[in-house]
Design an enzyme around this catalytic site. Sequence first.
Site, PDB file in Angstrom:
ATOM      1  N   HIS A  92     -10.669  76.984 -21.194  1.00  0.00           N
ATOM      2  CA  HIS A  92     -11.697  75.636 -21.136  1.00  0.00           C
ATOM      3  C   HIS A  92     -11.767  75.084 -22.712  1.00  0.00           C
ATOM      4  CE1 HIS A  92     -14.299  72.141 -21.073  1.00  0.00           C
ATOM      5  NE2 HIS A  92     -13.901  72.176 -19.800  1.00  0.00           N
TER       6      HIS A  92
ATOM      7  N   HIS B  10     -11.964  79.926 -17.825  1.00  0.00           N
ATOM      8  CA  HIS B  10     -12.845  78.981 -17.653  1.00  0.00           C
ATOM      9  C   HIS B  10     -11.932  79.125 -15.792  1.00  0.00           C
ATOM     10  CE1 HIS B  10     -14.494  75.759 -16.120  1.00  0.00           C
ATOM     11  NE2 HIS B  10     -13.632  75.179 -16.158  1.00  0.00           N
TER      12      HIS B  10
ATOM     13  N   GLU C 111     -12.148  62.405 -16.955  1.00  0.00           N
ATOM     14  CA  GLU C 111     -12.042  63.446 -17.888  1.00  0.00           C
ATOM     15  C   GLU C 111     -10.594  63.236 -18.715  1.00  0.00           C
ATOM     16  OE1 GLU C 111     -14.983  66.556 -16.286  1.00  0.00           O
ATOM     17  OE2 GLU C 111     -13.732  66.193 -15.222  1.00  0.00           O
TER      18      GLU C 111
ATOM     19  N   ARG D 143      -4.848  73.533 -14.463  1.00  0.00           N
ATOM     20  CA  ARG D 143      -5.580  72.371 -14.093  1.00  0.00           C
ATOM     21  C   ARG D 143      -5.892  71.691 -14.125  1.00  0.00           C
ATOM     22  NH1 ARG D 143     -10.388  71.634 -12.933  1.00  0.00           N
ATOM     23  NH2 ARG D 143     -11.326  74.053 -13.729  1.00  0.00           N
TER      24      ARG D 143
ATOM     25  N   ARG E  65      -6.559  69.641 -21.000  1.00  0.00           N
ATOM     26  CA  ARG E  65      -6.949  71.220 -21.272  1.00  0.00           C
ATOM     27  C   ARG E  65      -6.484  71.955 -22.472  1.00  0.00           C
ATOM     28  NH1 ARG E  65     -10.935  72.698 -16.408  1.00  0.00           N
ATOM     29  NH2 ARG E  65     -12.693  70.881 -16.161  1.00  0.00           N
TER      30      ARG E  65
END
Length: 410
Positions: A234, A336, A119, A371, A275
Amino acid sequence: MKKKEETKELYCDVVIAGCGVSGLYTALHLPRNWKVVMLSKEDLESCDSMLAQGGICVLRNPEDYDSYFEDTMKAGHYENRRESVDIMIRESRPVIDRLLQYGVRFDKDSEGNLRYTREGAHSCPRICYHKDITGKEITTALLSQVRKLPNVAIMEYTMMTDLLTLNGQCTGLAAQTQTGEKLKIYAEDVVLATGGIGGLYAHSTNYPLLTGDACRIADKHGVALEHMDYVQIHPTCLYSKKPGRNFLISESARGEGAIIFNHKRERFVDELLPRDVVTQAILKEMEQEGVEHEWLSFEQVPPEVVREHFPNIQQRCQEEGYDILKEPIPIVPAQHYFMGGIHVDSYSATTMEHLYAVGETSCNGVHGRNRLASNSLLESLVFSRRAAMHIQEKRKERKQYESNYHAACS
């Protein structure tokens, strides 16, 4: 004269507010001869752990330690607590092994080895997954294990309303059932695992019931909070004008090759950046174009990967009228994840004696200001286990102290 409303009193060894992965994993690591009570604000299916799509990170081998550590720190803008990051990474493999023992069906290759996906902001594939419903797979397996325990009682539709305290120490929780019955649940130790704050936002991937209850109540009692402004947006959620929770399009889709472009079909951002960086780029592009969304395309993802890895996303998009094998889907950023929360140490202990916090409602510093993808499930499991271990160790210490004290006095 109005009759005084009675409050029912319950007694147990540990009470846990929350039945997501962190609460369940805590319960699974407590002694079987202890009475444990768990509270679920609504039904057991309505916890955000069920919604995690991408997967759960793991240290694949010792050689990956430095890059995994750096990826986590860089994504968090180097505001992470280094000790916590180290603990999470080093304890990751035992967590995956335990989940496999519990029956979690991580995707494997033809030889039975774990498959790994990648990711955004990860320097290599290190994420275990089950299709695109990893959170549901893990939560369901843990819940199945907890339900087998005769010492654990789960109370659905029961909301924590306050902490019970005496002389500055936590002695239990106050709660209320769906029918309005008020409870006082006394316990030697209390674990808060109530999740994030998405329900406070108009657009969020979280369930509406997540309203930061534990943080609000902890603050009322002077328990330290940390980084309450660290909220992650997100970048890729399915754009829809329908009311309710935003449907998340997993970051692993971009890890497998999905691309982002604007209304001119121009790519404007590296899809594998952290992100917050991708989110900012999308919002800026939306503003410049004067549009309500941008686009995500699976055109570079092999069809068999879409069918095997993202069946839930494919089905949901189909329900919204989009065939991701043939056309792009509209995406928009939405709230998110919450990186802040109740301040805890490396054992998930808060600043109040006998009170612990785990999962998204806690802040142990792993995530820093942003994160890293798929660190949430891992962090929750690692530090909930540490909470359970610490509760037991502190109880042994108290018993030993009492034994020594009585011996000295006799």
